[in-house]
Design an enzyme around this catalytic site. Structure first.
Site, PDB file in Angstrom:
ATOM      1  CG  HIS A 241      -2.128   0.888   1.239  1.00 51.18           C
ATOM      2  ND1 HIS A 241      -2.383   1.691   0.148  1.00 51.18           N
ATOM      3  CD2 HIS A 241      -3.071   0.915   2.119  1.00 51.18           C
ATOM      4  CE1 HIS A 241      -3.498   2.290   0.564  1.00 51.18           C
ATOM      5  NE2 HIS A 241      -3.580   2.116   1.671  1.00 51.18           N
TER       6      HIS A 241
ATOM      7  CG  HIS B 135      -4.402   0.314  -8.409  1.00 49.81           C
ATOM      8  ND1 HIS B 135      -5.804   0.312  -7.953  1.00 49.81           N
ATOM      9  CD2 HIS B 135      -3.659   1.266  -7.482  1.00 49.81           C
ATOM     10  CE1 HIS B 135      -6.127   1.268  -6.875  1.00 49.81           C
ATOM     11  NE2 HIS B 135      -4.837   1.702  -6.441  1.00 49.81           N
TER      12      HIS B 135
ATOM     13  CG  ASP C 287       2.903   4.072  -4.292  1.00 45.57           C
ATOM     14  OD1 ASP C 287       3.170   5.382  -3.898  1.00 45.57           O
ATOM     15  OD2 ASP C 287       2.345   3.178  -3.865  1.00 45.57           O
TER      16      ASP C 287
HETATM   17  N1  ACO Z   1       4.651  -6.993 -10.734  1.00 44.38           N
HETATM   18  C1  ACO Z   1       4.280  -8.310 -11.380  1.00 44.38           C
HETATM   19  N2  ACO Z   1       3.292  -8.777 -11.453  1.00 44.38           N
HETATM   20  C2  ACO Z   1       2.228  -8.547 -10.987  1.00 44.38           C
HETATM   21  C3  ACO Z   1       2.418  -7.162 -10.339  1.00 44.38           C
HETATM   22  C4  ACO Z   1       3.548  -6.597 -10.396  1.00 44.38           C
HETATM   23  N3  ACO Z   1       3.558  -5.442  -9.595  1.00 44.38           N
HETATM   24  N4  ACO Z   1       0.923  -7.157  -9.793  1.00 44.38           N
HETATM   25  C5  ACO Z   1       0.180  -7.815 -10.071  1.00 44.38           C
HETATM   26  N5  ACO Z   1       0.867  -9.003 -10.841  1.00 44.38           N
HETATM   27  C6  ACO Z   1       0.123  -9.783 -11.398  1.00 44.38           C
HETATM   28  C7  ACO Z   1       0.245 -11.055 -10.359  1.00 44.38           C
HETATM   29  O1  ACO Z   1       1.388 -11.947 -10.251  1.00 44.38           O
HETATM   30  C8  ACO Z   1      -1.043 -11.716 -10.990  1.00 44.38           C
HETATM   31  O2  ACO Z   1      -0.579 -12.600 -11.919  1.00 44.38           O
HETATM   32  P1  ACO Z   1      -1.204 -13.988 -12.259  1.00 44.38           P
HETATM   33  O3  ACO Z   1      -2.558 -14.017 -12.664  1.00 44.38           O
HETATM   34  O4  ACO Z   1      -0.458 -14.698 -13.214  1.00 44.38           O
HETATM   35  O5  ACO Z   1      -1.156 -14.842 -10.859  1.00 44.38           O
HETATM   36  C9  ACO Z   1      -1.671 -10.712 -11.707  1.00 44.38           C
HETATM   37  O6  ACO Z   1      -0.780  -9.660 -11.867  1.00 44.38           O
HETATM   38  C10 ACO Z   1      -3.043 -10.088 -10.601  1.00 44.38           C
HETATM   39  O7  ACO Z   1      -2.407  -9.781  -9.399  1.00 44.38           O
HETATM   40  P2  ACO Z   1      -3.011  -9.547  -7.984  1.00 44.38           P
HETATM   41  O8  ACO Z   1      -2.028  -9.730  -7.071  1.00 44.38           O
HETATM   42  O9  ACO Z   1      -4.067 -10.542  -8.059  1.00 44.38           O
HETATM   43  O10 ACO Z   1      -3.632  -8.367  -7.832  1.00 44.38           O
HETATM   44  P3  ACO Z   1      -4.187  -7.494  -6.778  1.00 44.38           P
HETATM   45  O11 ACO Z   1      -5.373  -6.652  -7.216  1.00 44.38           O
HETATM   46  O12 ACO Z   1      -4.484  -8.437  -5.634  1.00 44.38           O
HETATM   47  O13 ACO Z   1      -2.926  -6.573  -6.272  1.00 44.38           O
HETATM   48  C11 ACO Z   1      -1.391  -4.733  -6.118  1.00 44.38           C
HETATM   49  C12 ACO Z   1      -2.804  -5.204  -6.572  1.00 44.38           C
HETATM   50  C13 ACO Z   1      -1.181  -5.288  -4.444  1.00 44.38           C
HETATM   51  C14 ACO Z   1      -1.305  -3.328  -6.150  1.00 44.38           C
HETATM   52  C15 ACO Z   1      -0.244  -5.526  -6.763  1.00 44.38           C
HETATM   53  O14 ACO Z   1      -0.559  -4.914  -8.114  1.00 44.38           O
HETATM   54  C16 ACO Z   1       1.011  -5.312  -6.355  1.00 44.38           C
HETATM   55  O15 ACO Z   1       1.462  -5.993  -5.596  1.00 44.38           O
HETATM   56  N6  ACO Z   1       1.773  -4.333  -7.041  1.00 44.38           N
HETATM   57  C17 ACO Z   1       3.118  -3.893  -6.398  1.00 44.38           C
HETATM   58  C18 ACO Z   1       3.088  -3.098  -5.236  1.00 44.38           C
HETATM   59  C19 ACO Z   1       2.422  -1.652  -5.460  1.00 44.38           C
HETATM   60  O16 ACO Z   1       2.890  -0.899  -6.300  1.00 44.38           O
HETATM   61  N7  ACO Z   1       1.743  -1.293  -4.510  1.00 44.38           N
HETATM   62  C20 ACO Z   1       0.905   0.225  -4.728  1.00 44.38           C
HETATM   63  C21 ACO Z   1      -0.547   0.129  -5.067  1.00 44.38           C
HETATM   64  S1  ACO Z   1      -1.130   1.513  -5.202  1.00 44.38           S
HETATM   65  C22 ACO Z   1      -1.438   2.011  -3.586  1.00 44.38           C
HETATM   66  O17 ACO Z   1      -1.654   1.536  -2.624  1.00 44.38           O
HETATM   67  C23 ACO Z   1      -1.144   3.596  -3.415  1.00 44.38           C
END
Ligand code: ACO
Length: 432
Positions: free
Chosen positions: A271, A310, A366
């Protein structure tokens, strides 16, 4: 002739053959309507199973709209791009809270009210000084925001709108003071008291950076950039920290305790901690020539591309667009952050790569914000604290909305129990 359409959902329970008609309002069915779907009289009734609330609306809200597919973000109907360009953080705080842009007088009064609550009790300063020299400022923030509740016992009078208003002023006003005190403690520097002649962002910069000069003069480009960053972070509807704020607030804990819990939720790297994680990632990559290898390891699932993806946006995060532009304005002033070249190249490659395209992974807020903070001379572990300052008006507006919402009660989800059935206790002496 086609049947007349109705705003209802007809469900057939194949366990019993019974049909149920559930009303649809605003694209939702009421989860409680499922409770009436039973196999027999003793059955508890159907529930919705939704870990991480991926498809559950827990409130009706009039504050912030996100259209994740189109990459749209609006506060009270106003597009984020217009607010970032033309408004100020305190005006946006007023807007989120009251629902309308303030008149000139109302804004002046609001600015005065916030400015005159920036001081914290000296015991809070001493409290901060008691933290270890290398304490993470976000840990200090969580602790001290919670501690503020002990200084304002009146904050428990949640039924009184005037009392609530006062605490909201206090919180918006004191967050930068706590953040700056945490930063100065970390650096072994004496605290700088608030300067009420400066703007909200200008005063924060003064409390961070003032040394021996009589009055700190903030650099107007940096002051403006910080103000815009606060605007961009001010609210984001029912995200993890806001949901925590509402959840804790729903037990009628005072707003300082609820805000401390929201800060704790924001602390996590998924987050508000992601901006810090992005800079660490860019440093780790080190050079554009290492990007291909890094992307490959992300695709292998060995790590995540931080600042990408996201839960709601399946398009470019509109805040990231504004921040990218802002980054170059700040670099023109203070010199280019060398990590920007890696970030831009990384973004370009990721946006063309099938893995990211297929999963609709775009830069989020971010991805570039940490680079700006770093160029301003701020240490990485302060980044989530800056996010918390910006998000405070949003948390409070959402909290106030919840308090005034007759439909809201103490937050209490259900579970599907998958543990052991009833069994008898075995005394320790009889266990192997
Ligand atoms: N890098 C690589 N792969 C990713 C990323 C990433 N940053 N984000 C999602 N994916 C992939 C997952 O591995 C998954 O792939 P799969 O279907 O093959 O298993 C798919 O994309 C969906 O990802 P989820 O984890 O199910 O998406 P969720 O909605 O639960 O997560 C989150 C959202 C936590 C923001 C995620 O994208 C992430 O971890 N991003 C990196 C951290 C980040 O930048 N956080 C800031 C968010 S914005 C904020 O809070 C202000």
């Amino acid at each position: 002739m086609a049947d007349e359409t109705k705003d209802t959902l007809t469900v057939t329970d194949n366990r019993t053959g019974e049909r149920y008609e559930l009303p649809i309002t605003d694209g939702t069915i009421r989860a409680m309507d499922l409770r009436g779907i039973k196999v027999d009289e003793d059955d508890f009734g159907l529930m919705a199973y939704d870990p991480a609330y991926k498809n559950t609306a827990a409130t009706r809200s009039a504050i912030t709209l996100i259209d994740g597919e189109k990459g749209v973000l609006r506060y009270r109907g106003y597009p984020i791009e217009q607010l970032a360009e033309q408004s100020s953080f305190l005006e946006v705080a007023y807007l989120l809270w009251h629902g309308e842009l303030p008149s000139r007088d109302a804004l002046a009064t609001f600015q005065h009210d916030i400015t005159h609550h920036t001081m914290v009790h000296e015991n809070i300063r001493e409290f901060i000084e008691a933290f270890r020299y290398d304490a993470h400022p976000m840990g200090i923030l969580v602790g001290t925001v919670g501690a503020l509740s002990t200084f304002y016992p009146d904050a428990k009078e949640l039924d009184d709108p005037e009392v609530r208003r006062l605490q909201m002023h206090r919180l918006i006003a004191k967050m930068p003071t706590l953040a700056a005190y945490a930063y100065r403690h970390r650096r072994g520097l004496p605290v700088v008291r608030p300067d009420n002649e400066l703007s909200y962002a200008g005063n924060f910069l003064s409390m961070l950076f003032k040394m021996t000069e009589v009055r700190y003069q903030p650099n107007p480009v940096i002051e403006k950039a910080l103000d815009v960053l606060f605007i961009l972070h001010a609210d984001h509807e029912q995200n993890c920290s806001t949901t925590t704020m509402r959840g804790v607030g729903s037990s009628h804990a005072d707003p300082f305790s609820a805000t401390a819990s929201a800060c704790a939720a924001l602390y996590g790297p998924l987050h508000g901690g992601a901006n810090e994680a992005v800079v660490r990632m860019l440093r780790h990559i080190g050079s554009p020539k290492n990007i291909a290898g890094f992307i490959e390891s992300v695709k292998q699932g060995e790590q995540r591309l931080m600042g990408f993806g996201h839960r709601v946006y399946k398009n470019y995060d509109p805040r990231a667009k504004v921040i990218k532009k802002l980054a170059y304005q700040v670099f023109d002033e203070v010199g280019k952050n060398p990590l920007i070249d890696i970030a831009v190249e990384l973004e370009k490659i990721a946006l063309e790569d099938e893995y990211f395209v297929q999963r609709k992974l775009y830069p989020n807020v971010d991805f570039y914000s940490g680079l700006i903070y770093e160029s301003m001379g701020l240490p990485m572990d302060l980044f989530p604290v800056l996010f918390a300052i910006g998000r405070t008006p949003g948390w409070l507006a959402q909290w106030e909305e919840m308090i005034n919402d007759d439909e809201q009660k103490i937050a209490r989800p259900r579970q599907v129990y998958v543990g052991a059935g009833k069994r008898d206790y075995v005394p320790l002496s009889e266990r192997d």
